[in-house]
Scaffold this motif. Structure first.
Motif, PDB file in Angstrom:
ATOM      1  N   UNK A 134       0.799  -1.130   0.010  1.00  0.00           N
ATOM      2  CA  UNK A 134      -0.125   0.088  -0.041  1.00  0.00           C
ATOM      3  C   UNK A 134       0.975   1.327  -0.101  1.00  0.00           C
ATOM      4  N   UNK A 135       1.958   1.219   0.931  1.00  0.00           N
ATOM      5  CA  UNK A 135       2.769   2.358   0.713  1.00  0.00           C
ATOM      6  C   UNK A 135       3.137   2.805  -0.588  1.00  0.00           C
ATOM      7  N   UNK A 136       3.702   1.644  -1.269  1.00  0.00           N
ATOM      8  CA  UNK A 136       4.327   1.849  -2.523  1.00  0.00           C
ATOM      9  C   UNK A 136       3.296   2.591  -3.588  1.00  0.00           C
ATOM     10  N   UNK A 137       2.231   1.858  -3.412  1.00  0.00           N
ATOM     11  CA  UNK A 137       0.987   2.201  -4.262  1.00  0.00           C
ATOM     12  C   UNK A 137       0.480   3.950  -4.184  1.00  0.00           C
ATOM     13  N   UNK A 138       0.437   4.171  -2.656  1.00  0.00           N
ATOM     14  CA  UNK A 138       0.366   5.606  -2.372  1.00  0.00           C
ATOM     15  C   UNK A 138       1.287   6.273  -3.032  1.00  0.00           C
ATOM     16  N   UNK A 139       2.733   6.009  -2.888  1.00  0.00           N
ATOM     17  CA  UNK A 139       3.976   6.657  -3.366  1.00  0.00           C
ATOM     18  C   UNK A 139       3.674   7.000  -5.071  1.00  0.00           C
ATOM     19  N   UNK A 140       3.320   5.949  -5.779  1.00  0.00           N
ATOM     20  CA  UNK A 140       3.223   5.796  -7.159  1.00  0.00           C
ATOM     21  C   UNK A 140       2.200   6.848  -7.650  1.00  0.00           C
ATOM     22  N   UNK A 141       0.935   6.854  -6.883  1.00  0.00           N
ATOM     23  CA  UNK A 141      -0.101   7.815  -7.283  1.00  0.00           C
ATOM     24  C   UNK A 141       0.096   9.177  -6.929  1.00  0.00           C
ATOM     25  N   UNK A 198      12.528  19.479  -1.915  1.00  0.00           N
ATOM     26  CA  UNK A 198      11.798  19.985  -1.321  1.00  0.00           C
ATOM     27  C   UNK A 198      10.490  19.354  -1.770  1.00  0.00           C
ATOM     28  N   UNK A 199      10.216  18.816  -2.920  1.00  0.00           N
ATOM     29  CA  UNK A 199       8.989  17.974  -3.485  1.00  0.00           C
ATOM     30  C   UNK A 199       8.852  16.724  -2.423  1.00  0.00           C
ATOM     31  N   UNK A 200      10.088  16.038  -2.299  1.00  0.00           N
ATOM     32  CA  UNK A 200      10.149  14.849  -1.683  1.00  0.00           C
ATOM     33  C   UNK A 200       9.694  15.047  -0.138  1.00  0.00           C
ATOM     34  N   UNK A 201      10.062  16.221   0.510  1.00  0.00           N
ATOM     35  CA  UNK A 201       9.802  16.501   1.826  1.00  0.00           C
ATOM     36  C   UNK A 201       8.051  17.051   1.880  1.00  0.00           C
ATOM     37  N   UNK A 202       7.679  17.577   0.911  1.00  0.00           N
ATOM     38  CA  UNK A 202       6.291  17.926   0.854  1.00  0.00           C
ATOM     39  C   UNK A 202       5.342  16.929   1.082  1.00  0.00           C
ATOM     40  N   UNK A 203       5.476  15.924   0.241  1.00  0.00           N
ATOM     41  CA  UNK A 203       4.757  14.642   0.091  1.00  0.00           C
ATOM     42  C   UNK A 203       5.202  13.532   0.722  1.00  0.00           C
ATOM     43  N   UNK A 204       6.363  13.567   1.802  1.00  0.00           N
ATOM     44  CA  UNK A 204       6.811  12.389   2.556  1.00  0.00           C
ATOM     45  C   UNK A 204       7.291  11.364   1.654  1.00  0.00           C
ATOM     46  N   UNK A 205       7.880  11.374   0.866  1.00  0.00           N
ATOM     47  CA  UNK A 205       8.600  10.530   0.170  1.00  0.00           C
ATOM     48  C   UNK A 205      10.136  10.070   0.660  1.00  0.00           C
ATOM     49  N   UNK A 206      10.309   9.001   0.998  1.00  0.00           N
ATOM     50  CA  UNK A 206      11.741   9.000   1.896  1.00  0.00           C
ATOM     51  C   UNK A 206      12.562   8.299   1.151  1.00  0.00           C
ATOM     52  N   UNK A 207      13.846   8.131   1.472  1.00  0.00           N
ATOM     53  CA  UNK A 207      14.834   7.166   0.857  1.00  0.00           C
ATOM     54  C   UNK A 207      15.270   7.568  -0.524  1.00  0.00           C
ATOM     55  N   UNK A 208      15.366   8.747  -0.863  1.00  0.00           N
ATOM     56  CA  UNK A 208      15.983   9.277  -2.122  1.00  0.00           C
ATOM     57  C   UNK A 208      17.438   9.222  -2.237  1.00  0.00           C
ATOM     58  N   UNK A 209      18.089   8.038  -1.797  1.00  0.00           N
ATOM     59  CA  UNK A 209      19.419   7.976  -2.312  1.00  0.00           C
ATOM     60  C   UNK A 209      19.837   7.966  -3.514  1.00  0.00           C
ATOM     61  N   UNK A 235       9.460   3.738   0.166  1.00  0.00           N
ATOM     62  CA  UNK A 235       9.541   4.510   1.570  1.00  0.00           C
ATOM     63  C   UNK A 235       8.487   5.719   1.543  1.00  0.00           C
ATOM     64  N   UNK A 236       7.234   5.301   1.027  1.00  0.00           N
ATOM     65  CA  UNK A 236       6.401   6.575   1.092  1.00  0.00           C
ATOM     66  C   UNK A 236       5.685   6.498   2.493  1.00  0.00           C
ATOM     67  N   UNK A 237       5.696   7.548   3.141  1.00  0.00           N
ATOM     68  CA  UNK A 237       5.042   7.644   4.482  1.00  0.00           C
ATOM     69  C   UNK A 237       5.224   6.680   5.474  1.00  0.00           C
ATOM     70  N   UNK A 238       6.376   6.242   5.726  1.00  0.00           N
ATOM     71  CA  UNK A 238       6.734   5.152   6.634  1.00  0.00           C
ATOM     72  C   UNK A 238       7.453   5.817   7.859  1.00  0.00           C
TER      73      UNK A 238
END
Length: 362
Positions: A134-141, A198-209, A235-238
């Motif tokens: 579900x996390x991944x699906x929220x991240x994709x959407x 900034x975009x990652x922080x706003x929508x809580x997308x983590x682990x952008x190594x 790593x969306x919203x976890x």
């Protein structure tokens, strides 16, 4: 901007898709019956290591199947390709070939990468087969709605199909291409990293190594413009630490952070952050009911732990001083408030400008 502290949890669990999210996916043509499941691809009999052009282990292995399984799997993968990229019409199947099925044991998602080639012209593309989360699906959407890019993916029961996102892997770009970029190009890349951060922080997308995003070069007149796209939405919203949602704090992005430090003035960084917040706010407003439904579903979903939720809502409160964050009980509520915070600030500034303009009018 850079920190060596341990940011990530050891292991993130996969969260099931609830019936509300499933209904949403059906409504938006994301949930479509497919002829093969993730578990079917696990029936491989053996594998060989895949090396890159420099003979370095890519952490992918090329799998092979028994002759009986291979015929069935190849046909099913061709059908999945047609469902993902067209209307599922099978007239072209005779012209498709499955050149390779690769498996990655690195990371949480353990994906399969499928290489599909058109035998008439030798054009090829990839798609990925993963376990549904579900996390991944929220991240994709959320990426589809809030970023500058559209994403194509399918969910069916416990299997997730994702299209390939083309670009130069961030770690490869930083090591092999960035040093030879011109000074104006480096300044432009620094700007894009600030906006991506900034975009990652706003929508809580983590682990952008660096290996979880790609650099996309586009030729524009006599120059090359570089954009940054996330490619892994596991790593969306976890996670509970706010730093996880800011790419600048991963050691793998150190050279990008240094680029920002050397190429951009502090005022420019603030300007680019404001630009990105405004763009995201406009996308929230223009997406209408789609993102409203997604946020409503996410607010009641279980996609993190209580410990992580409590940690993150406190850290965001310290950043925004918005008491509503302290009232959150789910990670979806934290996300919803974060998006509301960005949208509200944008609307407040816009309204102020409108009022000031009216006052100036004769």
């Amino acid at each position: 901007m850079h920190s060596e502290e341990k940011l990530m949890s050891k292991k993130k669990p996969a969260f099931p898709i609830n019936h509300f999210l499933n209904d949403y996916l059906i409504e938006h043509s994301r949930n479509i019956k497919i002829p093969i499941f993730y578990e079917d691809l696990l029936r491989f009999q053996g594998s060989i290591v895949v090396y890159d052009k420099n003979e370095k282990d890519t952490l992918w292995v090329r799998v092979y199947y028994s002759e009986f399984d291979r015929q069935e799997i190849d046909l099913s993968l061709k059908k999945v390709y047609n469902i993902l990229h067209s209307n599922g019409n099978e007239d072209n199947i005779q012209y498709l070939n499955i050149d390779a099925v690769d498996y990655c044991t690195f990371g949480n998602s353990k994906p399969f990468r499928v290489k599909v080639r058109n035998v008439l012209n030798d054009n090829y593309t990839y798609f990925y087969v993963k376990k549904t989360d579900a996390s991944r699906v929220y991240g994709l959407e959320l990426e589809h709605i809030l970023s500058p890019y559209n994403l194509n993916f399918l969910v069916y029961k416990d299997t997730l199909i994702e299209e390939h996102i083309a670009g130069i892997p961030g770690d490869t770009f930083i090591k092999e291409i960035l040093p030879s970029c011109s000074e104006p190009e480096k300044a432009q890349i620094a700007k894009e990293f600030v906006k991506f951060n900034e975009r990652c922080m706003i929508r809580l997308l983590g682990d952008m190594r660096s290996y979880n995003y790609v650099i996309v070069p586009t030729h524009d007149f006599d120059s090359v413009v570089y954009k940054i796209r996330g490619i892994d939405f596991d790593q969306q919203c976890f996670e509970g630490k706010l730093k996880v949602y800011r790419p600048q704090f991963f050691k793998e992005n150190y050279q990008m952070v240094e680029l920002v430090r050397h190429k951009l003035l502090h005022d420019s960084v603030d300007q680019y952050k404001l630009e990105e917040r405004s763009i995201v706010a406009k996308r929230i407003l223009s997406s209408g009911n789609r993102i409203k439904k997604l946020r409503k579903i996410c607010k009641t979903d279980l996609i993190s732990t209580k410990e992580n939720i409590d940690m993150l809502k406190e850290q965001i409160y310290e950043l925004t001083m918005d008491l509503d964050f302290r009232k959150c009980t789910t990670m979806g509520e934290v996300l919803d408030l974060a998006l509301n915070f960005v949208k509200r600030n944008y609307q407040d500034v816009s309204m102020k400008q409108i009022i000031e303009q009216k006052i100036k009018l004769p």
